[in-house]
Design an enzyme around this catalytic site. Sequence first.
Site, mmCIF file in Angstrom:
data_model
loop_
_atom_site.group_PDB
_atom_site.id
_atom_site.type_symbol
_atom_site.label_atom_id
_atom_site.label_comp_id
_atom_site.label_asym_id
_atom_site.label_seq_id
_atom_site.Cartn_x
_atom_site.Cartn_y
_atom_site.Cartn_z
ATOM 1 N N ASP A 94 0.824 -1.214 0.000
ATOM 2 C CA ASP A 94 0.000 0.000 0.000
ATOM 3 C C ASP A 94 0.858 1.263 0.000
ATOM 4 O O ASP A 94 0.596 2.208 -0.744
ATOM 5 C CB ASP A 94 -0.976 0.005 1.190
ATOM 6 C CG ASP A 94 -0.297 -0.177 2.554
ATOM 7 O OD1 ASP A 94 0.915 -0.516 2.603
ATOM 8 O OD2 ASP A 94 -0.978 0.009 3.579
ATOM 9 N N ASP A 97 7.060 4.072 3.359
ATOM 10 C CA ASP A 97 7.329 5.234 4.221
ATOM 11 C C ASP A 97 8.840 5.255 4.505
ATOM 12 O O ASP A 97 9.609 5.831 3.737
ATOM 13 C CB ASP A 97 6.474 5.102 5.481
ATOM 14 C CG ASP A 97 6.587 6.290 6.402
ATOM 15 O OD1 ASP A 97 6.973 7.368 5.930
ATOM 16 O OD2 ASP A 97 6.293 6.165 7.617
ATOM 17 N N LYS A 125 6.217 7.538 -0.264
ATOM 18 C CA LYS A 125 6.709 8.716 0.467
ATOM 19 C C LYS A 125 8.233 8.739 0.354
ATOM 20 O O LYS A 125 8.948 8.485 1.321
ATOM 21 C CB LYS A 125 6.324 8.610 1.950
ATOM 22 C CG LYS A 125 4.833 8.686 2.250
ATOM 23 C CD LYS A 125 4.637 8.588 3.771
ATOM 24 C CE LYS A 125 3.237 8.923 4.199
ATOM 25 N NZ LYS A 125 3.043 8.755 5.674
ATOM 26 N N PHE A 148 -0.729 12.128 7.725
ATOM 27 C CA PHE A 148 -1.040 10.699 7.682
ATOM 28 C C PHE A 148 -2.247 10.488 6.768
ATOM 29 O O PHE A 148 -3.173 11.293 6.761
ATOM 30 C CB PHE A 148 -1.376 10.253 9.108
ATOM 31 C CG PHE A 148 -1.228 8.785 9.344
ATOM 32 C CD1 PHE A 148 0.023 8.204 9.416
ATOM 33 C CD2 PHE A 148 -2.350 7.977 9.525
ATOM 34 C CE1 PHE A 148 0.163 6.839 9.654
ATOM 35 C CE2 PHE A 148 -2.217 6.619 9.752
ATOM 36 C CZ PHE A 148 -0.959 6.047 9.819
ATOM 37 N N ASP A 155 -5.149 2.422 7.032
ATOM 38 C CA ASP A 155 -5.866 2.496 8.315
ATOM 39 C C ASP A 155 -5.260 3.526 9.254
ATOM 40 O O ASP A 155 -4.126 3.980 9.070
ATOM 41 C CB ASP A 155 -5.835 1.133 9.009
ATOM 42 C CG ASP A 155 -4.480 0.858 9.666
ATOM 43 O OD1 ASP A 155 -3.444 1.015 8.975
ATOM 44 O OD2 ASP A 155 -4.448 0.514 10.855
ATOM 45 N N ARG A 161 -10.152 1.608 6.695
ATOM 46 C CA ARG A 161 -9.668 0.948 5.473
ATOM 47 C C ARG A 161 -10.736 0.878 4.388
ATOM 48 O O ARG A 161 -10.443 0.772 3.210
ATOM 49 C CB ARG A 161 -9.212 -0.484 5.785
ATOM 50 C CG ARG A 161 -7.956 -0.579 6.625
ATOM 51 C CD ARG A 161 -7.407 -2.000 6.561
ATOM 52 N NE ARG A 161 -6.550 -2.331 7.684
ATOM 53 C CZ ARG A 161 -5.244 -2.110 7.724
ATOM 54 N NH1 ARG A 161 -4.633 -1.537 6.733
ATOM 55 N NH2 ARG A 161 -4.536 -2.464 8.789
HETATM 56 P P1 5GP Z 1 7.676 1.498 6.265
HETATM 57 O O1 5GP Z 1 8.134 0.133 6.696
HETATM 58 O O2 5GP Z 1 7.946 1.811 4.817
HETATM 59 O O3 5GP Z 1 8.171 2.574 7.197
HETATM 60 O O4 5GP Z 1 6.142 1.586 6.551
HETATM 61 C C1 5GP Z 1 5.175 0.930 5.883
HETATM 62 C C2 5GP Z 1 3.957 0.915 6.800
HETATM 63 O O5 5GP Z 1 3.813 2.155 7.526
HETATM 64 C C3 5GP Z 1 2.705 0.811 5.987
HETATM 65 O O6 5GP Z 1 2.381 -0.521 5.675
HETATM 66 C C4 5GP Z 1 1.691 1.482 6.890
HETATM 67 O O7 5GP Z 1 1.180 0.557 7.827
HETATM 68 C C5 5GP Z 1 2.456 2.507 7.669
HETATM 69 N N1 5GP Z 1 2.260 3.897 7.181
HETATM 70 C C6 5GP Z 1 3.222 4.781 6.876
HETATM 71 N N2 5GP Z 1 2.700 5.962 6.505
HETATM 72 C C7 5GP Z 1 1.354 5.817 6.573
HETATM 73 C C8 5GP Z 1 0.250 6.706 6.316
HETATM 74 O O8 5GP Z 1 0.374 7.887 5.924
HETATM 75 N N3 5GP Z 1 -0.985 6.181 6.497
HETATM 76 C C9 5GP Z 1 -1.186 4.896 6.918
HETATM 77 N N4 5GP Z 1 -2.442 4.495 7.090
HETATM 78 N N5 5GP Z 1 -0.180 4.042 7.191
HETATM 79 C C10 5GP Z 1 1.089 4.505 7.007
#
Ligand code: 5GP
Length: 180
Positions: A94, A97, A125, A148, A155, A161
Amino acid sequence: MKILYSNDELKTCIRRLGAEIGKDYRGKDLLVIGLLKGCVVFMSHLLVEIEGVEAEIDFMTISSYKHGTRSEDFKFVQDLDSEVKGRDVLIMEDIIDTGRTLAFTQAHLRNLGANSVATAVLVYKKSNLEVPIEEPKYVGFSYEDKEFIVGFGFDYGGKYRNLSNVYQLEEKDYKIYLSA
Ligand code: 5GP
């Protein structure tokens, strides 16, 4: 909450990604791997836009021990059922980040002997990346804001969701959630 991507924009974008994936994987042994739970809405829309490919699907659930809002250490809650060795694998996620979830998943699939590992992500991002990743080949939207996002699979505290658009949470939304 304010709309960031409308349902129409999301569907148009996903149609474009599906067409690209269909073209790239024609004649290949494609295994699509969704990262639960966030992938569900994006993946179900994207799968049906991939034409001319006999794709198989599988899912992984990876849980991270979160420090604040950051994902740090990972463990498998549900691993794959499918054989990965020698397959062309496409991860559907999805959002990227910090990149930690994707880096962990890409390394895992490489270790399992995938022939190729590519990634499709709805929201990237990029400026938040904290670890090196193999760049996603299929990117829906690049997102530079700090807010966010929720809806269309994203979620907040397990909720939202099911919303058909993607929204940015505003200050007052956090207050409503916390006081509920
Ligand atoms: P990463 O491992 O790349 O830091 O993070 C991935 C996870 O961070 C995503 O699967 C999600 O659960 C969460 N996440 C990061 N930014 C957002 C956001 O803006 N909205 C939501 N709902 N989840 C986010």
